[in-house]
Design an enzyme around this catalytic site. Structure first.
Site, short mmCIF file in Angstrom:
data_model
loop_
_atom_site.label_atom_id
_atom_site.label_comp_id
_atom_site.label_asym_id
_atom_site.label_seq_id
_atom_site.Cartn_x
_atom_site.Cartn_y
_atom_site.Cartn_z
N ARG A 109 33.59 14.29 66.54
CA ARG A 109 32.28 13.70 66.83
C ARG A 109 31.46 14.62 67.74
O ARG A 109 31.99 15.19 68.70
CB ARG A 109 32.43 12.34 67.51
CG ARG A 109 31.09 11.81 68.00
CD ARG A 109 31.09 10.37 68.32
NE ARG A 109 32.03 10.02 69.37
CZ ARG A 109 32.29 8.76 69.72
NH1 ARG A 109 31.68 7.76 69.10
NH2 ARG A 109 33.14 8.51 70.68
N ARG A 122 31.48 14.36 73.55
CA ARG A 122 31.53 13.40 74.66
C ARG A 122 32.76 13.69 75.51
O ARG A 122 33.82 13.96 74.96
CB ARG A 122 31.62 11.97 74.08
CG ARG A 122 30.39 11.14 74.35
CD ARG A 122 30.38 9.87 73.57
NE ARG A 122 31.46 8.94 73.91
CZ ARG A 122 31.56 7.71 73.38
NH1 ARG A 122 30.65 7.28 72.53
NH2 ARG A 122 32.55 6.91 73.72
N ARG A 158 42.04 5.56 75.96
CA ARG A 158 41.16 4.54 75.37
C ARG A 158 41.92 3.71 74.34
O ARG A 158 41.74 2.49 74.26
CB ARG A 158 39.94 5.20 74.73
CG ARG A 158 38.93 5.68 75.77
CD ARG A 158 38.00 6.74 75.23
NE ARG A 158 37.11 6.25 74.21
CZ ARG A 158 36.45 7.04 73.36
NH1 ARG A 158 36.60 8.35 73.42
NH2 ARG A 158 35.65 6.51 72.47
P1 AP5 Z 1 31.28 5.94 65.85
O1 AP5 Z 1 30.39 5.14 64.94
O2 AP5 Z 1 30.67 6.66 66.99
O3 AP5 Z 1 32.54 5.05 66.32
P2 AP5 Z 1 32.63 3.91 67.40
O4 AP5 Z 1 33.57 2.89 66.86
O5 AP5 Z 1 31.27 3.45 67.81
O6 AP5 Z 1 33.35 4.72 68.54
P3 AP5 Z 1 33.09 4.84 70.10
O7 AP5 Z 1 34.03 5.93 70.55
O8 AP5 Z 1 31.65 5.04 70.44
O9 AP5 Z 1 33.56 3.47 70.57
P4 AP5 Z 1 34.21 3.13 71.87
O10 AP5 Z 1 34.37 1.68 71.64
O11 AP5 Z 1 35.43 3.82 72.28
O12 AP5 Z 1 33.18 3.69 72.95
P5 AP5 Z 1 31.94 3.01 73.69
O13 AP5 Z 1 30.85 3.99 73.69
O14 AP5 Z 1 31.70 1.63 73.22
O15 AP5 Z 1 32.06 6.99 64.90
C1 AP5 Z 1 32.93 7.96 65.46
C2 AP5 Z 1 32.81 9.28 64.65
O16 AP5 Z 1 33.23 9.04 63.30
C3 AP5 Z 1 31.36 9.81 64.55
O17 AP5 Z 1 31.40 11.21 64.57
C4 AP5 Z 1 30.86 9.32 63.17
O18 AP5 Z 1 29.91 10.19 62.61
C5 AP5 Z 1 32.16 9.29 62.36
N1 AP5 Z 1 32.23 8.20 61.40
C6 AP5 Z 1 31.77 6.92 61.57
N2 AP5 Z 1 32.05 6.17 60.47
C7 AP5 Z 1 32.73 7.00 59.61
C8 AP5 Z 1 33.31 6.80 58.33
N3 AP5 Z 1 33.29 5.60 57.72
N4 AP5 Z 1 33.95 7.85 57.75
C9 AP5 Z 1 34.00 9.06 58.37
N5 AP5 Z 1 33.46 9.31 59.60
C10 AP5 Z 1 32.83 8.28 60.21
O19 AP5 Z 1 32.56 2.86 75.17
C11 AP5 Z 1 32.77 3.99 76.00
C12 AP5 Z 1 33.35 3.56 77.33
O20 AP5 Z 1 32.46 2.65 78.01
C13 AP5 Z 1 34.69 2.80 77.27
O21 AP5 Z 1 35.81 3.66 77.17
C14 AP5 Z 1 34.66 2.05 78.61
O22 AP5 Z 1 34.95 2.90 79.68
C15 AP5 Z 1 33.19 1.64 78.71
N6 AP5 Z 1 32.94 0.32 78.10
C16 AP5 Z 1 32.14 0.07 77.03
N7 AP5 Z 1 32.14 -1.23 76.74
C17 AP5 Z 1 32.95 -1.83 77.65
C18 AP5 Z 1 33.37 -3.18 77.85
N8 AP5 Z 1 32.95 -4.18 77.06
N9 AP5 Z 1 34.23 -3.43 78.86
C19 AP5 Z 1 34.66 -2.45 79.69
N10 AP5 Z 1 34.31 -1.15 79.53
C20 AP5 Z 1 33.46 -0.84 78.52
#
Ligand code: AP5
Length: 224
Positions: free
Chosen positions: A130, A163, A174
């Site tokens: 990513r 990232r 994670r």
């Molecule tokens: P992408 O769509 O970015 O995946 P995602 O599921 O959104 O992944 P994230 O890593 O953003 O989710 P996350 O839940 O870990 O992080 P968040 O930012 O929420 O896709 C990933 C990659 O794959 C991309 O390159 C895309 O192009 C590719 N792709 C997508 N679909 C595809 C497909 N079908 N086939 C092939 N490739 C594909 O959270 C970050 C941090 O914030 C957490 O670790 C935590 O510290 C904090 N945080 C956030 N929310 C909370 C909460 N509710 N409580 C406590 N801490 C929190």
């Protein structure tokens, strides 16, 4: 037509953010992504950002009380007539309960929780490849979703970077956090009859099609 109020649940890198943006365009839904909100708070240097920074960088979940406050404020100031997509919230049982209470307070309810089901090997490939735009945060992938010009965002030409929490050791943390604290929510939403499983290991277009079909079915069932 009843409102579409959705929760996206699934491991890091499952494609939740990618599909959330498509869903938001397709159905005119408010996008509420906790990861994006937190990263913005960190880059603004707000109190929330200062408190959350270390957790995010280390791949740990931010404490429930900080997250719940942020989401409750966001739901209360959002458009009550438009549906919403919660991407990345709730991620723990106390967060799910807080959401429940808040929706009751607002007289709203969830339509469905979409579970993005994908194996860990695929998650690791997606996260290691990513790249995100430094300016807009727009997502790319070095293999699955290449920008038109290498290392540059299609939307505004800004630099693409990895990232910090996509480094392998942080991704492992994670995933551990997900297994321990978030996975139990699958049973929680299953019991409420809200869980819909999506095969997120397929291409982004196929995943989108399955989600659209699933939501059409959920709406039909609501009308029965
Ligand atoms: P992408 O769509 O970015 O995946 P995602 O599921 O959104 O992944 P994230 O890593 O953003 O989710 P996350 O839940 O870990 O992080 P968040 O930012 O929420 O896709 C990933 C990659 O794959 C991309 O390159 C895309 O192009 C590719 N792709 C997508 N679909 C595809 C497909 N079908 N086939 C092939 N490739 C594909 O959270 C970050 C941090 O914030 C957490 O670790 C935590 O510290 C904090 N945080 C956030 N929310 C909370 C909460 N509710 N409580 C406590 N801490 C929190």
């Amino acid at each position: 037509m009843p409102q579409l109020n959705l929760v996206l649940l699934g491991p890091p890198g499952a494609g939740k953010g990618t599909q959330a943006l498509r869903l938001s365009d397709d159905f005119g839904l408010q996008y509420i992504g906790t990861g994006d909100m937190l990263r913005e708070a960190v880059s603004n240097g707000s109190e929330l950002g200062k408190s959350a920074r270390e957790y995010i960088q280390g791949g740990k979940l931010v404490p429930d009380e900080l997250i719940c406050k942020m989401i409750i404020e966001r739901l209360e100031e959002g458009d009550p007539d438009a549906g919403f997509i919660l991407d990345g919230f709730p991620r723990t049982q106390p967060q799910a309960e807080a959401l429940n209470r808040e929706l009751e307070h607002l007289g709203r309810s969830l339509t469905a929780t979409l579970l993005f089901d994908v194996d860990e090997a695929e998650v690791l490939t997606r996260l290691s490849g990513r790249r995100v735009c430094v300016k807009s945060g727009h997502n790319y992938h070095v293999k699955y979703n290449k920008p038109k010009h290498e290392g540059r965002c299609d939307l505004d030409g800004s630099r693409l970077v990895q990232r910090e929490d996509d480094q392998e050791d942080k991704v492992r943390t994670r995933l551990e956090e997900y297994r321990e604290k978030t996975e139990p929510l699958i049973g929680y939403y299953e019991e409420k009859g809200l869980l819909r499983k999506i095969d997120a290991g397929r291409s982004a277009d196929e995943v989108r099609d399955q989600i659209r079909a699933t939501l059409a079915m959920a709406r039909l069932e609501e009308q029965v």
